[in-house]
Design an enzyme around this catalytic site. Structure first.
Site, PDB file in Angstrom:
ATOM      1  N   LYS A  21       0.701  -1.146   0.157  1.00  0.00           N
ATOM      2  CA  LYS A  21       0.023   0.075  -0.097  1.00  0.00           C
ATOM      3  C   LYS A  21       0.760   1.362   0.024  1.00  0.00           C
ATOM      4  CE  LYS A  21      -1.668   2.087   3.835  1.00  0.00           C
ATOM      5  NZ  LYS A  21      -1.920   3.542   3.597  1.00  0.00           N
ATOM      6  N   ASN A  22       1.896   1.461   0.913  1.00  0.00           N
ATOM      7  CA  ASN A  22       2.725   2.596   1.221  1.00  0.00           C
ATOM      8  C   ASN A  22       3.524   2.790  -0.151  1.00  0.00           C
ATOM      9  OD1 ASN A  22       1.354   3.120   3.420  1.00  0.00           O
ATOM     10  ND2 ASN A  22       3.058   2.263   4.645  1.00  0.00           N
ATOM     11  N   CYS A 115      -7.141   8.922   8.381  1.00  0.00           N
ATOM     12  CA  CYS A 115      -7.150   8.258   9.483  1.00  0.00           C
ATOM     13  C   CYS A 115      -7.057   9.067  10.739  1.00  0.00           C
ATOM     14  CB  CYS A 115      -5.909   7.372   9.713  1.00  0.00           C
ATOM     15  SG  CYS A 115      -4.301   7.707   9.494  1.00  0.00           S
ATOM     16  N   ARG A 120      -0.534  14.585  11.788  1.00  0.00           N
ATOM     17  CA  ARG A 120       0.337  14.462  10.595  1.00  0.00           C
ATOM     18  C   ARG A 120       0.410  15.934   9.753  1.00  0.00           C
ATOM     19  NH1 ARG A 120      -0.686   9.033   7.270  1.00  0.00           N
ATOM     20  NH2 ARG A 120      -1.318   7.488   9.055  1.00  0.00           N
ATOM     21  N   ASP A 304       3.932   1.560  11.612  1.00  0.00           N
ATOM     22  CA  ASP A 304       2.733   0.836  11.237  1.00  0.00           C
ATOM     23  C   ASP A 304       2.646  -0.537  11.907  1.00  0.00           C
ATOM     24  OD1 ASP A 304       1.681   2.822   9.834  1.00  0.00           O
ATOM     25  OD2 ASP A 304       2.503   2.129   7.717  1.00  0.00           O
ATOM     26  N   ARG A 396      -8.645  -0.827   3.831  1.00  0.00           N
ATOM     27  CA  ARG A 396      -7.847   0.224   3.484  1.00  0.00           C
ATOM     28  C   ARG A 396      -6.518  -0.068   2.979  1.00  0.00           C
ATOM     29  NH1 ARG A 396      -6.679   4.684   6.884  1.00  0.00           N
ATOM     30  NH2 ARG A 396      -5.816   5.425   5.232  1.00  0.00           N
TER      31      ARG A 396
END
Length: 419
Positions: A21-22, A115, A120, A304, A396
């Protein structure tokens, strides 16, 4: 929707590790830097990627799936605005700032969401873009940027190795005139994957593994076929399920080694045997406590994976301390683990964990992507039935998590949430 897990089973099976995903999200943002067709193999079909595609389609990009291969082409961009609805759900929407500015000279992006784990802030992005000659203005919930006169040479020192800011500045500087030296950049593997893809497209980039990136702008990039790297957090999640259930599974990695990730899991008691295209993860020796572990930018322990280790260490044979230094709200799942019988005391940004001999099934809530996956792990380790509500948050970042857990021999299924 909720996911129900009946614990007490040992993991025994095999899992293919999905595309990252990242890595996929910045690589997709980079696809608008060329008019040519871009083909992404092993692209994960997850919510975050689908939301990214919605933003691309709004810009006029064509996108089609064939199995896990995604083809996109941005030969007729129709807008430089990012649609509010999807941007509000997806943090990675901010990455369109760099690529849109490079391609069109303008970008209007809604303040991103995505999220609940922390603020952030994007001031690092803005400061670096302004030093690169970009005019930045803030209109309520919108960021409006115009590419001014790009300096012939620019040197930027990031105050913190922000992954998103590093990606944004790479995307901005690869096209056009000028040279850029970016210092104290993020060194995550996903940065390396982005730079390698851009090099294959014709970009001139070097130094990404050192934390000091040098870019020389080029006039044009061309399309390529590229493969999304395997997801290191998914690898850690499923390996942790082998350890947490005292099981043994085969992780099909496509040849990727995940050596840094293995080292952290080995500290917790997981044993690995590497093959050519797979890695065996075995947890039959039980979970070991870790006296002190804190999240840090790469190559440190990844934030994560913090939630996964919080679940694991709750069943360790001893006491552990786990500290979160990246996001202030990563401990939202502690009350749910305590509800399941965990002995955890939070002191500011550290969790003091006393391992217990058993967890019991309860109804819990996936407040975010990573805590949701960690609660699936806790449910697999617990006695009885655990129901993880708001499990759509897990989608997600994970491809078919229920099906993957079933392949590991775990008793799990989707259910409707009770009203």
């Amino acid at each position: 929707m909720q996911i129900a897990i009946c614990g007490g089973e040992r993991a025994d099976g095999d899992v293919s590790i999905q595309g990252s995903k990242n890595a996929a999200l910045p690589m997709l943002a980079a696809s608008i830097l060329t008019e040519d067709e871009m083909v992404f193999h092993r692209c994960p079909q997850i919510y975050d990627v689908e939301w990214m595609l919605a933003l691309l389609r709004h810009l006029g990009v064509k996108a089609t799936w064939e199995s896990d291969t995604l083809t996109v082409q941005a030969n007729h961009l129709q807008s430089h605005d990012i649609l509010q609805k999807e941007a509000g759900r997806l943090r990675a929407s901010i990455l369109f700032l760099g690529s849109l500015l490079a391609r069109t000279g303008s970008a209007k992006v809604h303040m991103p969401g995505g999220c609940s784990i922390g603020k952030r802030p994007i001031d690092i992005h803005m400061d670096a873009l302004e030093k690169s000659g970009v005019q930045v203005s803030d209109w309520e919930e919108w960021l409006v940027c115009e590419s001014g006169s790009k300096p012939e040479t620019v040197e930027i020192h990031f105050p913190y190795p922000s992954v998103g800011a590093t990606e944004n500045l790479i995307l901005y500087h690869v096209l056009g005139k000028g040279k850029a030296r970016l210092k104290n950049t993020a060194r995550e593997p996903e940065i390396n994957s982005l730079c390698e893809m851009l090099r294959q497209m014709g970009a001139k980039i070097s130094g990404e593994k050192t934390g000091n990136i040098y870019i020389e702008g080029v006039k044009k990039l061309h399309g390529i076929h590229t493969k999304i790297p395997a997801d290191r957090i998914a690898f850690m999640t499923y390996a942790a399920m082998a350890l947490g259930t005292q099981g043994k599974i085969c992780l099909r990695t496509g040849g990727e080694s995940f050596e840094p990730e293995q080292r952290y899991l080995e500290k917790a008691g997981c044993h690995f045997v590497a093959g050519t295209n797979e890695i065996i993860a075995e947890g039959t020796r039980g979970i070991c406590p870790i006296s002190f572990l804190k999240t840090q930018p790469y190559p440190g322990f990844p934030t994560d994976a913090q939630s996964i280790f919080l679940s694991l260490l709750s069943r360790a044979h001893g006491e552990s301390v786990l500290c979160e230094t990246v996001f202030e709200n990563r401990f939202q799942m502690i009350p749910y683990l305590k509800k399941m019988g965990a002995d955890i005391e939070r002191m500011e940004q550290c969790a003091h964990i006393r391992g217990v001999t058993r967890l019991h099934g309860e109804t819990v809530v996936a407040t975010d992507l990573r805590s949701g996956a960690a609660l699936l792990l806790a449910g697999a380790m617990a006695e009885g039935k655990t129901c993880v509500e708001k499990a759509e948050n897990i989608l997600r970042g994970y491809v078919e998590p229920v099906e993957q857990m079933k392949k590991m021999g775990l008793r799990v299924q989707w259910e409707e949430e009770e009203s």
